[in-house]
Design an enzyme around this catalytic site. Structure first.
Site, PDB file in Angstrom:
ATOM      1  N   LYS A  13       1.027  -1.246   0.086  1.00  0.00           N
ATOM      2  CA  LYS A  13      -0.067   0.043   0.042  1.00  0.00           C
ATOM      3  C   LYS A  13       0.858   1.159  -0.154  1.00  0.00           C
ATOM      4  O   LYS A  13       0.745   2.269  -0.710  1.00  0.00           O
ATOM      5  CB  LYS A  13      -0.947  -0.028   1.382  1.00  0.00           C
ATOM      6  CG  LYS A  13      -1.669  -1.285   1.386  1.00  0.00           C
ATOM      7  CD  LYS A  13      -2.733  -1.037   2.596  1.00  0.00           C
ATOM      8  CE  LYS A  13      -1.960  -0.950   3.825  1.00  0.00           C
ATOM      9  NZ  LYS A  13      -1.292  -2.343   4.202  1.00  0.00           N
ATOM     10  N   ARG A 161      10.929  -1.264  11.393  1.00  0.00           N
ATOM     11  CA  ARG A 161      10.015  -0.899  12.168  1.00  0.00           C
ATOM     12  C   ARG A 161       9.676  -1.925  13.556  1.00  0.00           C
ATOM     13  O   ARG A 161       9.836  -3.040  13.268  1.00  0.00           O
ATOM     14  CB  ARG A 161       8.548  -0.913  11.256  1.00  0.00           C
ATOM     15  CG  ARG A 161       8.367   0.557  10.576  1.00  0.00           C
ATOM     16  CD  ARG A 161       7.144   0.451   9.667  1.00  0.00           C
ATOM     17  NE  ARG A 161       6.130  -0.140  10.092  1.00  0.00           N
ATOM     18  CZ  ARG A 161       5.089  -0.360   9.176  1.00  0.00           C
ATOM     19  NH1 ARG A 161       4.846   0.197   8.126  1.00  0.00           N
ATOM     20  NH2 ARG A 161       3.868  -0.968   9.764  1.00  0.00           N
ATOM     21  N   ARG A 172      -0.802  -8.461  13.414  1.00  0.00           N
ATOM     22  CA  ARG A 172      -1.365  -7.787  12.292  1.00  0.00           C
ATOM     23  C   ARG A 172      -2.183  -8.242  11.211  1.00  0.00           C
ATOM     24  O   ARG A 172      -3.296  -7.876  10.723  1.00  0.00           O
ATOM     25  CB  ARG A 172      -0.350  -6.729  12.004  1.00  0.00           C
ATOM     26  CG  ARG A 172       0.314  -5.629  12.604  1.00  0.00           C
ATOM     27  CD  ARG A 172       1.757  -5.375  12.504  1.00  0.00           C
ATOM     28  NE  ARG A 172       1.680  -4.635  11.128  1.00  0.00           N
ATOM     29  CZ  ARG A 172       2.780  -4.438  10.409  1.00  0.00           C
ATOM     30  NH1 ARG A 172       3.961  -5.156  11.049  1.00  0.00           N
ATOM     31  NH2 ARG A 172       3.040  -4.079   9.318  1.00  0.00           N
TER      32      ARG A 172
HETATM   33  P1  AP5 Z   1       4.914  -1.608   1.743  1.00  0.00           P
HETATM   34  O1  AP5 Z   1       4.617  -0.873   0.676  1.00  0.00           O
HETATM   35  O2  AP5 Z   1       5.583  -1.123   3.140  1.00  0.00           O
HETATM   36  O3  AP5 Z   1       3.583  -2.245   2.346  1.00  0.00           O
HETATM   37  P2  AP5 Z   1       2.316  -1.763   3.216  1.00  0.00           P
HETATM   38  O4  AP5 Z   1       0.991  -2.335   2.574  1.00  0.00           O
HETATM   39  O5  AP5 Z   1       2.384  -0.322   3.232  1.00  0.00           O
HETATM   40  O6  AP5 Z   1       2.583  -2.634   4.603  1.00  0.00           O
HETATM   41  P3  AP5 Z   1       2.498  -2.052   6.165  1.00  0.00           P
HETATM   42  O7  AP5 Z   1       3.073  -2.781   7.157  1.00  0.00           O
HETATM   43  O8  AP5 Z   1       2.889  -0.387   6.011  1.00  0.00           O
HETATM   44  O9  AP5 Z   1       0.946  -2.099   6.274  1.00  0.00           O
HETATM   45  P4  AP5 Z   1       0.152  -1.903   7.707  1.00  0.00           P
HETATM   46  O10 AP5 Z   1      -1.047  -1.823   6.944  1.00  0.00           O
HETATM   47  O11 AP5 Z   1       0.539  -3.241   8.523  1.00  0.00           O
HETATM   48  O12 AP5 Z   1       0.832  -0.811   8.487  1.00  0.00           O
HETATM   49  P5  AP5 Z   1       0.492   0.803   8.544  1.00  0.00           P
HETATM   50  O13 AP5 Z   1       1.585   1.468   8.625  1.00  0.00           O
HETATM   51  O14 AP5 Z   1      -0.572   1.380   7.580  1.00  0.00           O
HETATM   52  O15 AP5 Z   1       5.553  -3.048   1.491  1.00  0.00           O
HETATM   53  C1  AP5 Z   1       6.141  -3.912   2.419  1.00  0.00           C
HETATM   54  C2  AP5 Z   1       7.614  -4.322   2.045  1.00  0.00           C
HETATM   55  O16 AP5 Z   1       7.467  -5.183   0.763  1.00  0.00           O
HETATM   56  C3  AP5 Z   1       8.498  -3.374   1.570  1.00  0.00           C
HETATM   57  O17 AP5 Z   1       9.766  -3.781   1.944  1.00  0.00           O
HETATM   58  C4  AP5 Z   1       8.593  -3.265   0.049  1.00  0.00           C
HETATM   59  O18 AP5 Z   1       9.776  -2.605  -0.479  1.00  0.00           O
HETATM   60  C5  AP5 Z   1       8.187  -4.626  -0.401  1.00  0.00           C
HETATM   61  N1  AP5 Z   1       7.375  -4.771  -1.602  1.00  0.00           N
HETATM   62  C6  AP5 Z   1       6.295  -3.897  -1.931  1.00  0.00           C
HETATM   63  N2  AP5 Z   1       5.732  -4.329  -3.136  1.00  0.00           N
HETATM   64  C7  AP5 Z   1       6.492  -5.407  -3.308  1.00  0.00           C
HETATM   65  C8  AP5 Z   1       6.552  -6.405  -4.525  1.00  0.00           C
HETATM   66  N3  AP5 Z   1       5.700  -6.177  -5.497  1.00  0.00           N
HETATM   67  N4  AP5 Z   1       7.308  -7.312  -4.723  1.00  0.00           N
HETATM   68  C9  AP5 Z   1       8.436  -7.557  -3.656  1.00  0.00           C
HETATM   69  N5  AP5 Z   1       8.278  -6.894  -2.506  1.00  0.00           N
HETATM   70  C10 AP5 Z   1       7.616  -5.698  -2.513  1.00  0.00           C
HETATM   71  O19 AP5 Z   1      -0.439   0.561  10.248  1.00  0.00           O
HETATM   72  C11 AP5 Z   1       0.764   0.549  11.204  1.00  0.00           C
HETATM   73  C12 AP5 Z   1      -0.027   0.317  12.469  1.00  0.00           C
HETATM   74  O20 AP5 Z   1      -0.777   1.867  12.792  1.00  0.00           O
HETATM   75  C13 AP5 Z   1      -1.321  -0.562  12.668  1.00  0.00           C
HETATM   76  O21 AP5 Z   1      -0.970  -1.711  12.942  1.00  0.00           O
HETATM   77  C14 AP5 Z   1      -2.237   0.393  13.568  1.00  0.00           C
HETATM   78  O22 AP5 Z   1      -1.746  -0.033  14.901  1.00  0.00           O
HETATM   79  C15 AP5 Z   1      -2.102   1.672  13.147  1.00  0.00           C
HETATM   80  N6  AP5 Z   1      -2.835   2.198  12.263  1.00  0.00           N
HETATM   81  C16 AP5 Z   1      -2.734   2.608  11.085  1.00  0.00           C
HETATM   82  N7  AP5 Z   1      -3.823   3.015  10.544  1.00  0.00           N
HETATM   83  C17 AP5 Z   1      -4.801   3.056  11.171  1.00  0.00           C
HETATM   84  C18 AP5 Z   1      -6.079   2.967  11.170  1.00  0.00           C
HETATM   85  N8  AP5 Z   1      -6.871   3.498  10.117  1.00  0.00           N
HETATM   86  N9  AP5 Z   1      -6.832   2.416  12.287  1.00  0.00           N
HETATM   87  C19 AP5 Z   1      -6.625   2.112  13.541  1.00  0.00           C
HETATM   88  N10 AP5 Z   1      -5.316   2.073  13.291  1.00  0.00           N
HETATM   89  C20 AP5 Z   1      -4.230   2.380  12.449  1.00  0.00           C
HETATM   90 MG    MG Z   2       2.692   1.146   4.797  1.00  0.00          MG
END
Ligand code: AP5
Ligand code: MG
Length: 215
Positions: A13, A161, A172
């Site tokens: 994402k 992270r 998660r």
């Molecule tokens: P990356 O692009 O970082 O993936 P992502 O989908 O952004 O994963 P996140 O871990 O950031 O998602 P999340 O939803 O758990 O965390 P968030 O920060 O939103 O890609 C991942 C890896 O894969 C990278 O190394 C990248 O290089 C690699 N990659 C990407 N595409 C690839 C491909 N095609 N092939 C190979 N490799 C690839 O949330 C964190 C925390 O915040 C949550 O747990 C929660 O506690 C809180 N939070 C955030 N938003 C809310 C909300 N709306 N409500 C409540 N709590 C919230």
């Molecule tokens: Mg992310």
């Protein structure tokens, strides 16, 4: 356009949202990044959110809704935005719909990115992030030039992270299944959903995402 990127942790994402928003001149609104910034500045919001984030749990809906409501009113978001990580629950989706409607706007499309759990776990264990600009790298699939520093901030060491430990990633994924995956059907019923495979090269996924978003 107002675009939502939906999908489990590690599906891409942030990576794809940043590129899409950059190409189109839209704001990237990543709630995870907003919370991590608040943690690094040790604000009251950051200190409170860290308790949930470190355990892989969601931050309360009212906090997240308030944050995103304000952020989407900022000047850079008025021409369009990509939401990464919001909404994550049905109440968040309802609030988003309501506050956009108040402003005479609505969601254009919701893209659900998909990938198998084993791939997500593999990616997250190899993810490295720049603490300054939050650019994301991957030791296996997308390393920085020297593997240790950010390409855009050559003095800055990349870090992992706090919530990318094996146990927290597992939690998660469970939280995603239980609390967020019902949004896939929620948006399908509203005719807003497009599904895009999140596996393949970064360019493959980007191409499929652009085709899904259109415009
Ligand atoms: P990356 O692009 O970082 O993936 P992502 O989908 O952004 O994963 P996140 O871990 O950031 O998602 P999340 O939803 O758990 O965390 P968030 O920060 O939103 O890609 C991942 C890896 O894969 C990278 O190394 C990248 O290089 C690699 N990659 C990407 N595409 C690839 C491909 N095609 N092939 C190979 N490799 C690839 O949330 C964190 C925390 O915040 C949550 O747990 C929660 O506690 C809180 N939070 C955030 N938003 C809310 C909300 N709306 N409500 C409540 N709590 C919230
Ligand atoms: Mg992310």
């Amino acid at each position: 356009m107002q675009v939502v990127l939906l999908g489990p942790p590690g599906v891409g994402k942030g990576t794809q949202g940043r590129r899409l928003a950059g190409d189109r001149g839209w704001a990237l609104i990543s709630t995870g990044e907003m919370l991590r910034d608040a943690i690094s500045r040790a604000t009251p919001l950051g200190m409170e959110a860290k308790k949930q984030m470190d355990h892989g749990l969601l931050v309360p809906d009212d906090v997240m809704i308030g944050l995103v409501r304000e952020r989407t009113l900022e000047a850079d978001a008025l021409g369009g935005f990509v939401l990464d990580g919001f909404p994550r629950t049905v109440p968040q989706a309802d609030a988003l719909e309501a506050f956009l409607q108040e402003r005479g706007r609505k969601l254009s499309v919701v893209v659900a990115l998909t990938a198998p759990d084993e791939e997500l776990v593999r990616r997250l264990s190899a993810r490295w992030e720049c603490p300054v600009c939050r650019r994301v790298y991957n030791a296996m699939s997308a390393p920085s030039k020297d593997g240790r520093h950010c390409d855009d901030h050559p003095e800055t060491l990349l870090h992992q992270r706090d919530d990318d430990t094996v146990q927290t990633v597992k939690r998660r994924l469970e939280v995603y299944q239980k609390q967020t995956s019902p949004l896939v059907d929620h948006y399908r019923k509203r005719g807003l959903l497009k599904e895009v495979t999140g596996t393949g090269t970064l360019d493959d996924v980007h191409g499929a995402l652009v085709a899904a978003v259109g415009g």
